[in-house]
Design a protein around this motif. Structure first.
Motif, PDB file in Angstrom:
ATOM      1  N   GLY A 136      67.737 -23.162  92.385  1.00  0.00           N
ATOM      2  CA  GLY A 136      66.498 -22.422  92.603  1.00  0.00           C
ATOM      3  C   GLY A 136      66.209 -22.231  94.075  1.00  0.00           C
ATOM      4  O   GLY A 136      67.010 -22.601  94.935  1.00  0.00           O
ATOM      5  N   PRO A 137      65.063 -21.625  94.381  1.00  0.00           N
ATOM      6  CA  PRO A 137      64.078 -21.094  93.435  1.00  0.00           C
ATOM      7  C   PRO A 137      64.524 -19.756  92.852  1.00  0.00           C
ATOM      8  O   PRO A 137      65.398 -19.103  93.410  1.00  0.00           O
ATOM      9  N   MET A 139      64.732 -27.906  84.816  1.00  0.00           N
ATOM     10  CA  MET A 139      65.671 -26.962  84.201  1.00  0.00           C
ATOM     11  C   MET A 139      66.798 -26.610  85.163  1.00  0.00           C
ATOM     12  O   MET A 139      67.953 -26.460  84.769  1.00  0.00           O
ATOM     13  N   THR A 140      66.460 -26.453  86.465  1.00  0.00           N
ATOM     14  CA  THR A 140      67.490 -26.096  87.439  1.00  0.00           C
ATOM     15  C   THR A 140      68.535 -27.194  87.578  1.00  0.00           C
ATOM     16  O   THR A 140      69.728 -26.918  87.722  1.00  0.00           O
ATOM     17  N   LEU A 141      68.093 -28.465  87.513  1.00  0.00           N
ATOM     18  CA  LEU A 141      69.049 -29.571  87.592  1.00  0.00           C
ATOM     19  C   LEU A 141      69.965 -29.591  86.370  1.00  0.00           C
ATOM     20  O   LEU A 141      71.158 -29.890  86.477  1.00  0.00           O
ATOM     21  N   ALA A 142      69.404 -29.271  85.204  1.00  0.00           N
ATOM     22  CA  ALA A 142      70.217 -29.231  83.985  1.00  0.00           C
ATOM     23  C   ALA A 142      71.281 -28.149  84.087  1.00  0.00           C
ATOM     24  O   ALA A 142      72.442 -28.362  83.706  1.00  0.00           O
TER      25      ALA A 142
END
Length: 254
Positions: free
Chosen positions: A143-144, A1-4
Motif C-alpha cells: 500500500g497505500p 489486508m496488505t500484509l496478507a
C-alpha cells in the motif's frame, strides 16, 4: 489486508524455489557457489539488455506510442536471447572449471555431475529472475492504494506471483535441458529451449489478459518439468518408487 497480500504473494512466488534451495542446495557449499554464480550471470544479461533498452528509448520519439510498443517487444525478446547466450557462456565456464571444482569438492575428488550443475545453475537463473520480477510488485502490495479501483484487474498481485513462480521453475527446467543439449550436441533441444523462452515472454505481453497468458504458461511449465525429469535420468519406475515410499511414510505417520 496488505500484509496478507504481501506474504501470500511472496510465498506463492518464492516458496517452491526456497524449498528447493533449502533441501537440495544449501547443505552443499559447492552447489551454493554454482547457484550464486548462475544468478550473477543472469544479472549480467539483465545489465546489458537494460543498457540496450535505455539507449533505444533515449534515441526514439517518446510520443510515438506505436514505436514505444515495438521497442517494448524488442526489449523483451532481446533480453530473452541475451539470457540464453549467458546461459551458454555459463555452461562453457562450468565445463572448463569442472576439474577445479573437483579439487574443492568433499566427494572424494569426484566432480559434481553436469546434471547437478545444470539444475543448480538453472535454479540460480530462476531465483534471480523471479526476484527482479516480483520485488517491486511486493513493495507496492503493502500500500497505500486499492487494486482495481480504476477498473483494472483485481487479480494483478496474485497473477504476478503465479507468473513469477512459473518462470522460476521454467528457468530451472530450461537449465537442465539446455545443459543436456550442449552435452550431447543436440542443437534442436537448445533451439526448443530458446523458442519456448521466447514464447513465454511473448505470452507475458498479453497481460492484463491473464486468461490468455497464465494457462498456456503453466501448460508449458508442466511439459518442461516432465521433459526435464526424464532428461535428467528419471523414469516411471523411479517415480513409482518415490510415490510408494511417500505412501508408506504417510501410513506410518497416521
Amino acid at each position: 489486508m496488505t500484509l496478507a497480500v504481501f506474504f501470500g504473494c511472496a510465498f506463492i512466488a518464492f516458496g517452491p524455489a526456497f524449498a528447493l534451495f533449502v533441501f537440495t542446495v544449501a547443505k552443499d557449499p559447492l552447489r551454493v557457489i554454482i547457484l550464486i554464480a548462475g544468478a550473477f550471470f543472469w544479472l549480467l544479461s539483465l545489465l546489458l539488455s537494460s543498457l540496450v533498452w535505455f539507449i533505444a528509448i533515449k534515441a526514439s520519439n517518446s510520443q510515438d506510442l506505436t514505436l514505444q510498443r515495438g521497442l517494448l517487444m524488442f526489449g523483451v525478446f532481446f533480453s530473452v536471447l541475451l539470457q540464453e547466450v549467458f546461459r551458454f557462456a555459463y555452461y562453457r565456464l562450468l565445463r572448463k572449471a569442472t576439474e577445479g571444482l573437483a579439487a574443492i569438492s568433499d566427494d572424494d575428488g569426484s566432480a559434481i555431475s553436469v546434471r547437478q550443475m545444470a539444475y543448480v545453475a538453472g535454479l540460480g537463473f530462476g531465483i534471480m529472475s523471479g526476484a527482479f520480477s516480483m520485488i517491486n510488485i511486493l513493495s507496492d502490495s503493502l500500500g497505500p492504494g486499492t487494486v482495481g479501483i480504476f477498473g483494472d484487474s483485481q487479480y494483478y498481485f496474485i497473477t504476478a506471483a503465479l507468473m513469477t513462480l512459473a518462470l522460476t521453475l521454467l528457468h530451472t527446467f530450461w537449465g537442465v535441458l539446455f545443459f543436456e543439449g550442449c552435452e550431447k550436441s543436440c542443437w534442436w533441444v537448445i533451439a526448443a529451449v530458446v523458442s519456448l523462452h521466447l514464447l513465454v515472454a511473448g505470452l507475458s505481453l498479453l497481460n492484463p489478459l491473464y486468461e490468455g497468458s497464465l494457462p498456456p504458461v503453466y501448460v508449458i511449465t508442466l511439459l518442461m518439468g516432465v521433459w526435464a525429469f526424464f532428461s535428467s535420468g528419471g523414469s516411471l519406475h523411479s517415480l513409482n518408487a518415490l510415490c510408494t515410499r511417500f505412501t508408506k511414510m504417510f501410513i506410518r505417520s497416521s
